[in-house]
Design an enzyme around this catalytic site. Structure first.
Site, PDB file in Angstrom:
ATOM      1  N   TRP A 193     -85.110   9.119  15.962  1.00 16.09           N
ATOM      2  CA  TRP A 193     -83.785   8.795  15.418  1.00 16.09           C
ATOM      3  C   TRP A 193     -82.696   9.590  16.095  1.00 16.09           C
ATOM      4  O   TRP A 193     -81.588   9.076  16.300  1.00 16.09           O
ATOM      5  CB  TRP A 193     -83.767   8.952  13.893  1.00 16.09           C
ATOM      6  CG  TRP A 193     -84.664   7.938  13.240  1.00 16.09           C
ATOM      7  CD1 TRP A 193     -85.834   8.177  12.588  1.00 16.09           C
ATOM      8  CD2 TRP A 193     -84.487   6.506  13.230  1.00 16.09           C
ATOM      9  NE1 TRP A 193     -86.389   6.990  12.165  1.00 16.09           N
ATOM     10  CE2 TRP A 193     -85.586   5.959  12.541  1.00 16.09           C
ATOM     11  CE3 TRP A 193     -83.521   5.646  13.738  1.00 16.09           C
ATOM     12  CZ2 TRP A 193     -85.750   4.574  12.348  1.00 16.09           C
ATOM     13  CZ3 TRP A 193     -83.662   4.275  13.543  1.00 16.09           C
ATOM     14  CH2 TRP A 193     -84.771   3.758  12.857  1.00 16.09           C
ATOM     15  N   ASP A 204     -77.710  12.990  10.228  1.00 21.03           N
ATOM     16  CA  ASP A 204     -78.379  11.783   9.723  1.00 21.03           C
ATOM     17  C   ASP A 204     -79.452  12.241   8.729  1.00 21.03           C
ATOM     18  O   ASP A 204     -80.538  12.671   9.118  1.00 21.03           O
ATOM     19  CB  ASP A 204     -79.018  11.040  10.902  1.00 21.03           C
ATOM     20  CG  ASP A 204     -79.847   9.837  10.454  1.00 21.03           C
ATOM     21  OD1 ASP A 204     -79.910   9.564   9.237  1.00 21.03           O
ATOM     22  OD2 ASP A 204     -80.433   9.177  11.343  1.00 21.03           O
ATOM     23  N   LYS A 219     -84.642   4.960   1.625  1.00 18.64           N
ATOM     24  CA  LYS A 219     -85.704   5.960   1.596  1.00 18.64           C
ATOM     25  C   LYS A 219     -85.705   6.693   0.253  1.00 18.64           C
ATOM     26  O   LYS A 219     -86.663   6.627  -0.485  1.00 18.64           O
ATOM     27  CB  LYS A 219     -85.542   6.952   2.748  1.00 18.64           C
ATOM     28  CG  LYS A 219     -86.110   6.481   4.085  1.00 18.64           C
ATOM     29  CD  LYS A 219     -85.226   5.617   4.912  1.00 18.64           C
ATOM     30  CE  LYS A 219     -85.877   5.014   6.114  1.00 18.64           C
ATOM     31  NZ  LYS A 219     -85.215   5.310   7.366  1.00 18.64           N
TER      32      LYS A 219
HETATM   33  C1  LIG Z   1     -84.715   4.821   8.586  1.00 23.46           C
HETATM   34  C2  LIG Z   1     -83.852   5.724   9.385  1.00 23.46           C
HETATM   35  C3  LIG Z   1     -82.782   5.247  10.155  1.00 23.46           C
HETATM   36  C4  LIG Z   1     -82.454   3.782  10.259  1.00 23.46           C
HETATM   37  O1  LIG Z   1     -81.843   3.394   9.105  1.00 23.46           O
HETATM   38  P1  LIG Z   1     -81.232   1.919   8.937  1.00 23.46           P
HETATM   39  O2  LIG Z   1     -80.659   2.013   7.559  1.00 23.46           O
HETATM   40  O3  LIG Z   1     -82.361   0.957   9.080  1.00 23.46           O
HETATM   41  O4  LIG Z   1     -80.189   1.738   9.973  1.00 23.46           O
HETATM   42  C5  LIG Z   1     -82.021   6.158  10.843  1.00 23.46           C
HETATM   43  N1  LIG Z   1     -82.280   7.466  10.790  1.00 23.46           N
HETATM   44  C6  LIG Z   1     -83.302   7.969  10.074  1.00 23.46           C
HETATM   45  C7  LIG Z   1     -83.548   9.440  10.051  1.00 23.46           C
HETATM   46  C8  LIG Z   1     -84.114   7.110   9.350  1.00 23.46           C
HETATM   47  O5  LIG Z   1     -85.138   7.605   8.626  1.00 23.46           O
END
Ligand SMILES: *Cc1c(COP(=O)(O)O)cnc(C)c1O
Length: 360
Positions: free
Chosen positions: A102, A172, A196
């Site tokens: 990511w 993030d 999540k």
């Molecule tokens: C799942 C995830 C993403 C992607 O998220 P989307 O909502 O599908 O764009 C980005 N960064 C991390 C750390 C993730 O776990």
């Protein structure tokens, strides 16, 4: 159909109590004769849902008035672009740390908007550690420093917060926000997709320091402008109303569970249970350096990968689903967010012991 222990990395399990409440309120939200899905986002009923959700979220994370909370769409992946568009503030360079899949995505997208300086990368060693800050090649001209506190795929997590002085931290937190207390005042901006730990897919939360907004890159589309979204309380257009409502139910569930300090204890015990078992076995292996292990996503391999398929099949028969690891890592991965109970971990460990005993 009995419910399974779902170890999916996302969309992931939600608390049963939350879904029961959503079910009970599905056709008639509190005597309105309407589903939340059918409400005007500007009507007083939905406004009260939205305001309560935000108030509870702020309370859980002790977010001060210096920050605006945005309830957006587009997922964390949209923030890979929106963060630079909004937070470069006239500068041309930004620092990024690369600790996994990511981080890399954020870096690739960031490059469309500025000169990205990758301060350190653990890609060559397979994303198994968090490199210490003293080894980072920082740029004092950087508009911000971006990193990924929990790498969902590699299962690598920060258990500390970098110190960057005046340079804002942009993070993030898709797979870790709300899993434990976090000092929001250390960050310039925090973003997370909801699927999540927060609620259901369709909602993306951004917590942004107010003084960092308002210097958006020229040409930024209106919808991607934090200041516009903030001025309109995330209702410049129709927000993801149902996902916002579900997240509100999750926040009130978290408060009933004792808040994030209580969640941290539960999550830590869950993770320890699984890591301790893996470390005690010579049949299972987790590749991550112990000090950087994630509480939320636990990858593991079998000593004989030819047993992977059988492991997954038999696990499914024991109501343990979605344990297949990401193709880039192989093996298995157990994602154990807030809604995964300790009982799910105990059941998984029992299954793993039995599998080892009968197959190894
Ligand atoms: C799942 C995830 C993403 C992607 O998220 P989307 O909502 O599908 O764009 C980005 N960064 C991390 C750390 C993730 O776990």
């Amino acid at each position: 159909m009995a419910r399974v222990y779902n170890f999916s990395p996302g969309p992931a399990m939600l608390p049963v109590e939350v879904m029961e409440q959503a079910r009970d309120e599905m056709l008639d939200w509190r005597g309105t004769g309407m589903s939340v899905m059918e409400m005007s986002h500007r009507g007083k009923q939905f406004m009260s849902i939205a305001e309560q959700a935000e108030a509870d979220f702020r309370e859980l994370l002790a977010i001060s008035d210096d920050y605006k909370v945005l309830f957006l769409q587009g997922g964390a992946a949209s923030q890979f672009a929106m963060a630079p568009m909004n937070l470069l503030r006239g500068k041309k360079e930004a620092d990024y740390l690369c600790t996994g899949h990511w981080s890399k995505k954020a870096i690739d997208e960031g490059r469309k908007f500025c000169k990205v300086n990758v301060v350190a990368s653990t890609e060559k060693t397979g994303f198994k550690t968090i490199p210490p800050q003293r080894d980072w090649n920082l740029n004092p001209q950087a508009a911000y420093f971006h990193y990924t506190p929990n790498e969902t795929i590699a299962g690598v997590e920060f258990h500390w917060i970098p110190k960057m002085g005046e340079i804002p931290l942009v993070v993030d937190m898709s797979s870790t926000l709300l899993s434990r207390p976090v000092d929001v005042s250390c960050f310039g901006a925090i973003y997370a997709g909801a699927q999540k730990n927060i609620g259901c897919a369709g909602l993306t939360i951004v917590i942004v320091r107010r003084d960092l907004m308002g210097q958006t890159l020229e040409g930024t589309p209106t919808m991607f402008n934090y200041q516009v979204q903030a001025d309109n309380d995330s209702m410049y257009n129709t927000p993801p109303t149902y996902a916002w409502y579900i997240s509100g139910l999750v926040f009130s569930w978290l408060k009933k569970k004792g808040g994030l300090a209580a969640m941290a204890q539960i999550n830590r015990t869950k993770a320890d249970t699984l890591y301790n078992f893996i470390d005690s076995s010579s049949f299972y292996h987790n590749p991550v350096e112990p000090a950087s292990r994630s509480w939320m996503n636990i990858p593991f391999t079998l000593s004989d990968p030819s047993l992977d398929e059988r492991f997954l099949e038999q696990a499914k028969k024991s109501s343990l689903t979605n344990l297949k690891g990401h193709r880039s890592v192989g093996g298995m991965r157990a994602s154990i967010y807030n809604a995964m109970p300790q009982k799910g971990i105990d059941t998984l460990v029992e299954f793993m012991k039995e599998f080892e005993r009968t197959q190894a």
